[in-house]
Design a protein around this motif. Structure first.
Motif, PDB file in Angstrom:
ATOM      1  N   LEU A 125      18.302   7.504 -20.660  1.00  0.00           N
ATOM      2  CA  LEU A 125      16.607   7.618 -20.513  1.00  0.00           C
ATOM      3  C   LEU A 125      16.411   7.182 -22.021  1.00  0.00           C
ATOM      4  O   LEU A 125      16.533   7.679 -23.167  1.00  0.00           O
ATOM      5  N   LEU A 126      16.038   5.863 -22.199  1.00  0.00           N
ATOM      6  CA  LEU A 126      15.521   5.083 -23.355  1.00  0.00           C
ATOM      7  C   LEU A 126      14.054   5.682 -24.097  1.00  0.00           C
ATOM      8  O   LEU A 126      13.119   5.935 -23.265  1.00  0.00           O
ATOM      9  N   VAL A 127      13.985   6.034 -25.412  1.00  0.00           N
ATOM     10  CA  VAL A 127      12.987   6.614 -26.028  1.00  0.00           C
ATOM     11  C   VAL A 127      12.576   5.694 -27.096  1.00  0.00           C
ATOM     12  O   VAL A 127      13.357   5.074 -27.971  1.00  0.00           O
ATOM     13  N   ASN A 128      11.458   5.837 -27.481  1.00  0.00           N
ATOM     14  CA  ASN A 128      10.977   5.431 -28.847  1.00  0.00           C
ATOM     15  C   ASN A 128      11.310   6.911 -29.951  1.00  0.00           C
ATOM     16  O   ASN A 128      10.417   7.815 -29.720  1.00  0.00           O
ATOM     17  N   PRO A 129      12.076   6.702 -30.819  1.00  0.00           N
ATOM     18  CA  PRO A 129      12.454   7.881 -31.767  1.00  0.00           C
ATOM     19  C   PRO A 129      11.333   8.226 -32.598  1.00  0.00           C
ATOM     20  O   PRO A 129      11.322   9.425 -33.178  1.00  0.00           O
ATOM     21  N   HIS A 130      10.326   7.460 -32.890  1.00  0.00           N
ATOM     22  CA  HIS A 130       9.250   7.500 -33.657  1.00  0.00           C
ATOM     23  C   HIS A 130       8.071   8.298 -33.001  1.00  0.00           C
ATOM     24  O   HIS A 130       7.411   8.815 -33.774  1.00  0.00           O
ATOM     25  N   SER A 131       8.112   8.536 -31.742  1.00  0.00           N
ATOM     26  CA  SER A 131       7.201   9.058 -30.963  1.00  0.00           C
ATOM     27  C   SER A 131       7.468  10.412 -30.582  1.00  0.00           C
ATOM     28  O   SER A 131       8.479  10.622 -29.684  1.00  0.00           O
ATOM     29  N   ILE A 132       7.191  11.641 -31.243  1.00  0.00           N
ATOM     30  CA  ILE A 132       7.556  12.954 -31.115  1.00  0.00           C
ATOM     31  C   ILE A 132       7.270  13.184 -29.663  1.00  0.00           C
ATOM     32  O   ILE A 132       8.156  13.982 -29.140  1.00  0.00           O
ATOM     33  N   GLU A 133       6.146  13.004 -29.134  1.00  0.00           N
ATOM     34  CA  GLU A 133       5.601  13.180 -27.725  1.00  0.00           C
ATOM     35  C   GLU A 133       6.633  12.656 -26.694  1.00  0.00           C
ATOM     36  O   GLU A 133       7.043  13.356 -25.663  1.00  0.00           O
ATOM     37  N   HIS A 134       6.935  11.492 -26.920  1.00  0.00           N
ATOM     38  CA  HIS A 134       7.962  10.810 -25.974  1.00  0.00           C
ATOM     39  C   HIS A 134       9.204  11.477 -25.995  1.00  0.00           C
ATOM     40  O   HIS A 134       9.615  11.544 -24.699  1.00  0.00           O
TER      41      HIS A 134
END
Length: 474
Positions: free
Chosen positions: A403-412
């Motif tokens: 599951l790839l995420v944008n670590p800068h996006s707390i919500e994501h």
């Protein structure tokens, strides 16, 4: 048969069979190559000396010869704590705000690289292959060339390579990059970092890049290529099934008392995104009160580079965040974040990985990230955990079934944690099967063999050309 001379900032001395402790996958792979090629591993001992003498401490352990030198305190401060870790490391990880430019740092960096060159030069025979590692030693190849070394030499960079618009902020960036062109093979973790390097050569140096990615420079042909590194899959899987791993798994499982667990294992470093990770977990707890008391985050973060101010700051920040989050969400029988500032043997870590329903690997920027691969390799195939992986880790290119995420996006990240914890077994198995195949097929042995093959192939071609020239002149 050509020997292999490995040069790195620090040297991993092999342990005798049955000795306590475990080495990392990189050390295992390089030691294997050194045994096969009767090679030598050269680098800094990690020790200080009042006056640099160039004395070599030669040892032979488990079939591998190591050679180390001690450095003066000023060397360590300017070369290691300074230019390597306060200039290049933050810049290469896109943290220009933390990058320090100090002339003394640059002078110390060049001085220690010359000391490495002076010390290792007598160890290099005519037919040896030389393999230099990482950002600490970028100009070493050029300095060895100045001393008359004509051997095939390769460089592998374990970190990212920054975009041109960031790199040009480095004073004397042209000289640093030009020195790297003394190598015959330059390896990067991913195509992205390779592309950034080639873009710099085209834009700032006006060089033409061949369709095969090769560089023609001052009559020499340089191969620049991506060689994604992996873990020692066979060794790690064996360790994950050991009694030591089982004991660590059972002990950790019992301690969480039926709660689900997320795990992060990272060296304490601002590039790892630990502050953002904690905030994402806090958001998950706040947004999911029905699950808040049933989920634990275990963060293992061994400290590093304690003499560098930015590392002292990240430790203070994380301790403060941990206290704030635990204060807001804990009760007398439950603490949501377990934050541990120490390391563990690899077999114990494998047990910890297997005990966690979610692996949380969310660096802001990473050359590869082998924790992601270790987490996958440690899982039970019939009931695997879920890997959450930063899209900015080099491993994301090989592991797109995470599951790839944008670590800068707390919500994501918060929403992805919820998805991972509720993922059906069939989907977990499907994703894990593909991830495991990638980890198995792209292990550290494959990485080492691919790099050495390219380096050695050039030596064969060079030898054939010399033989042909000799034949024509006979």
């Amino acid at each position: 048969m050509s020997r292999l001379i490995v040069i790195s900032n620090r040297v991993s001395v092999p342990k005798a069979a049955g000795a306590a402790g475990a080495q990392g996958g990189l050390a295992v792979a390089l030691n294997s190559a050194l045994r096969e090629n009767r090679g030598i591993w050269f680098g800094w001992s990690g020790q200080e000396t009042e006056e640099f003498t160039g004395h070599l401490d030669m040892q032979r352990n488990d079939g591998v010869t190591t050679a180390t030198i001690d450095l003066e305190p000023q060397d360590i401060e300017e070369y290691y704590n300074g230019y390597a870790n306060r200039t290049l490391w933050p810049l290469f990880h896109y943290r220009i705000d933390l990058t320090e430019y100090d002339r003394n740092f640059g002078e110390g960096y060049e001085r220690v690289n010359r000391r490495f060159a002076d010390s290792v030069r007598p160890l290099i025979d005519q037919d040896d292959l030389v393999w230099v590692h990482d950002y600490h030693l970028l100009p070493l190849g050029s300095m060895l060339r100045t001393q008359g070394v004509k051997n095939r030499m390769g460089l592998f960079l374990h970190t990212p390579w920054p975009p041109t618009r960031l790199l040009v902020s480095l004073p004397f960036h042209e000289r640093l990059v030009e020195s790297m062109l003394a190598y015959d093979v330059i390896g990067f973790q991913t195509e992205e970092w390779l592309g950034s390097f080639l873009h710099y050569l085209e834009k700032e140096m006006g060089l033409d890049i061949g369709t095969d990615g090769c560089i023609e420079y001052q009559g020499r042909r340089i191969v620049a290529r991506a060689f994604p590194i992996g873990i020692d899959y066979a060794e790690f899987r064996e360790g994950a099934q050991s009694a030591e791993a089982d004991e660590a798994h059972d002990k950790l499982k019992a301690s969480v008392r039926g709660r689900k667990m997320l795990i992060g294992v990272d060296r304490l470093d601002y590039s790892k995104g630990l502050g953002e990770r904690f905030e994402s977990f806090s958001r998950f707890l706040a947004d999911n009160p029905d699950q808040a008391s049933q989920v634990v985050l275990l963060q293992i973060a061994p400290p590093s580079r304690g003499d560098v101010a930015s590392y002292q700051q990240i430790r203070e920040d994380l301790e403060r965040k941990t206290g704030h989050i635990n204060g807001a969400h804990a009760d007398v029988a439950f603490v949501p974040i377990r934050y541990v500032n120490r390391g563990y043997p690899r077999r114990q870590l494998a047990g910890f990985y297997r005990a966690a329903e979610v692996g949380l690997v969310t660096p802001l920027r990473d050359g590869m990230n082998l924790v992601a691969k270790e987490y996958v390799a440690a899982q039970k195939e019939d009931d695997p955990g879920v890997l959450i992986l930063s899209q900015f880790a080099g491993a994301a290119l090989q592991m797109d079934d995470a599951l790839l995420v944008n670590p800068h996006s707390i919500e994501h990240v918060s929403e992805t944690i919820k998805r991972a914890l509720t993922m059906p077994l069939a989907e977990r198995r499907s994703r894990h099967e593909k991830l495991l195949q990638s980890v198995r097929d792209n292990d550290v042995i494959h990485w080492r063999q691919e790099f050495v093959k390219v380096l050695f192939a050039g030596a064969l071609a060079q030898g054939s050309a010399q033989d042909a020239k000799a034949g024509l002149s006979a």
